[in-house]
Design an enzyme around this catalytic site. Structure first.
Site, short mmCIF file in Angstrom:
data_model
loop_
_atom_site.label_atom_id
_atom_site.label_comp_id
_atom_site.label_asym_id
_atom_site.label_seq_id
_atom_site.Cartn_x
_atom_site.Cartn_y
_atom_site.Cartn_z
N ASP A 117 -9.36 9.33 -4.25
CA ASP A 117 -8.33 8.36 -4.61
C ASP A 117 -7.25 8.98 -5.49
OD1 ASP A 117 -7.33 5.76 -4.24
OD2 ASP A 117 -8.02 5.15 -6.22
N ASP A 155 -9.88 7.60 2.94
CA ASP A 155 -8.62 8.05 2.32
C ASP A 155 -8.55 9.55 2.07
OD1 ASP A 155 -7.70 5.48 2.35
OD2 ASP A 155 -7.92 5.12 0.21
N ASP A 305 -10.46 -5.76 -4.53
CA ASP A 305 -9.65 -4.56 -4.42
C ASP A 305 -9.16 -4.06 -5.76
OD1 ASP A 305 -9.76 -4.34 -1.63
OD2 ASP A 305 -8.17 -5.81 -1.39
#
Length: 463
Positions: A117, A155, A305
């Site tokens: 991230d 990701d 989230d």
């Protein structure tokens, strides 16, 4: 413990992560002959997931029936996001063993890459890529020899803005090695790399990134874990990637699509703040599309989230918003339509509790106060710690947690909090998005350190 959260991406993407634990519910292990791709059978439903446990604990809640029937009844991915090299093999083995016993296919989401991230809300992962490979090797040893589906590092390829050219090359090699390690340990494992989503990188760019990361050794790629794009749009995007890969001499790759939250309107990137979201297609390996192995629920519906709530925490109002008004599951949906009304059987307890549900070591205080508890994952020479902050009987707006570390331990980094000090007594204060905690609700933060972490104690002050 695992840290989950989103990050705003190009064209409104988010990053996720979830939580580790064990136990389960199922999927049939036949391969080939499916109506989609190369995987066929029932997907495994985890009987100790956060949503199942919430339903069991809140049978009288007015939202419980909808959440039970439309979310808790469905198979979802189990996230492995803790840096726990000494215990990950046993955790995986327990989860896989339960799925194998049910003759069902488990879905495991690996979220452990170094600098995941880009140091954002889901920061964490292995301290370095050598230790990442150690963790992956231990993870792979628990996979058994029957069909499993691995979502490898959400990701990790779509989000590379924080990495230098050398770091991108090192990550690509790490993902290639991880894929080969998993495939070597279990040749029946289906491994999928990060395909981003249809409103992020172009199909050609994503295909280039997949090739660099060793997709030729994997079964394909996954998309839409970090967004809510329509299934048809993701399928078109996937076909473009498959075509681009074939043009590079890498034919036969397939896609899986996360449909956990893409059944409603598009718009604001963060599901926490969007009441127009709905669950999408129910999880299945029968997609009717030869390019698509499965529609999966990778990001568990109802887990936040990080906008209004702590990333990765289960929030019943989010789950209800996603499920209310959505169609009922098909009558053939696997395998159990009603989750247990009691706690998961003692024969298959999780080896570690998800961080968003770990109870504090002391009861939550009354009034406008808070408590804190520490869970530590130790490895040779260092550790990570997850701290759960729980409000008392009233909302709090801001908190400070004081951690007393064992002698010789030192903090080297923190996420979801600001640290003051590095050894002895260290103070952690909330950041802008997690200072407000509802009555009896929890948030969490984490830190990484050197030395020995077990024995650390925590106290909390509100305000």
């Amino acid at each position: 413990m695992a840290i989950l959260s989103p990050r705003r991406r190009r064209s409104a993407a988010i990053s996720v992560a979830a939580i580790a634990g064990t136990a389960a519910a199922g999927v049939c292990l036949a391969v080939g002959g499916a109506s989609a791709g190369t995987v066929s059978g029932s997907l495994y439903r985890d009987p100790s997931s956060a949503v199942v446990r919430w339903v069991a604990a809140n049978p009288g809640d007015s939202r419980a029936a909808v959440i039970r029937d439309k979310i808790a009844s469905q198979p979802q991915a189990r996230w492995f996001a803790n840096f726990n090299p000494s215990t990950v093999q046993s955790e995986v083995s327990g989860f896989i063993g339960a799925a194998n016993a049910a003759q069902q296919i488990p879905v495991l989401s690996v979220y452990e890459i170094t600098n995941r991230d880009c140091g954002g809300a889901s920061a964490g992962g292995a301290p370095d890529l050598n230790q990442y490979q150690t963790w992956v090797s231990n993870f792979a040893r628990g996979l058994g020899n029957q069909t499993v589906m691995i979502i490898l590092e959400t990701d990790s390829l779509a989000l590379q803005t924080c990495l230098s050219g050398g770091e991108i090359s090192a990550r690509n090699q790490a993902l290639t090695t991880a894929t080969q390690t998993i495939k070597s340990a279990n040749p029946n494992a289906k491994v999928y790399l990060d395909g981003g989503h249809s409103t992020w990188n172009s199909a050609g760019e994503q295909a280039n990134r997949l090739r660099a990361a060793g997709v030729q050794y994997a079964d394909g790629f996954f998309t839409n874990v970090s967004n809510f794009n329509s299934t048809s749009g993701e399928a078109n995007f996937g076909r473009a990637i498959i075509s681009a890969l074939a043009g590079m001499g890498i034919p036969g790759k397939r896609q899986v699509i996360d449909t956990s939250r893409n059944g409603g309107a598009s718009g604001d990137w963060c599901a926490d703040d969007n009441t127009d979201r709905r669950i999408g297609l129910y999880p299945t390996t029968s997609t009717g599309d030869g390019n698509i192995d499965a529609y999966l629920w990778v990001k568990p519906p109802g887990e936040a989230d990080g906008c209004r709530y702590t990333a990765g925490s289960f929030q019943p109002d989010l789950a209800y918003s996603l499920a209310n008004g959505a169609p009922n599951p098909p009558t053939t949906a696997p395998p159990t339509t009603t989750p247990p009304t009691t706690a998961p059987p003692t024969t298959t307890p999780p080896t570690t509790a998800p961080p968003t549900t770990v109870p504090p070591t002391t009861p939550p205080p009354t009034g406008n106060g808070c408590s804190a508890s520490v869970a530590v994952n130790q490895w040779s020479g260092g550790f990570t710690a997850t701290v759960t902050v729980t409000a008392g009987s009233a909302d709090i707006n801001g908190w400070t947690v004081t951690i007393t570390l064992p002698g010789g331990a030192a903090v080297t980094g923190a996420w979801n909090a600001q640290a003051s000090g590095t050894s002895g007594t260290v103070r952690f204060t909330n950041v802008s998005y997690n200072g407000r905690v509802g009555a009896r609700q929890s948030t969490n933060f984490g830190f990484q350190g050197t030395g020995t972490g077990p024995g650390a104690t925590a106290t909390c002050a509100a305000g």
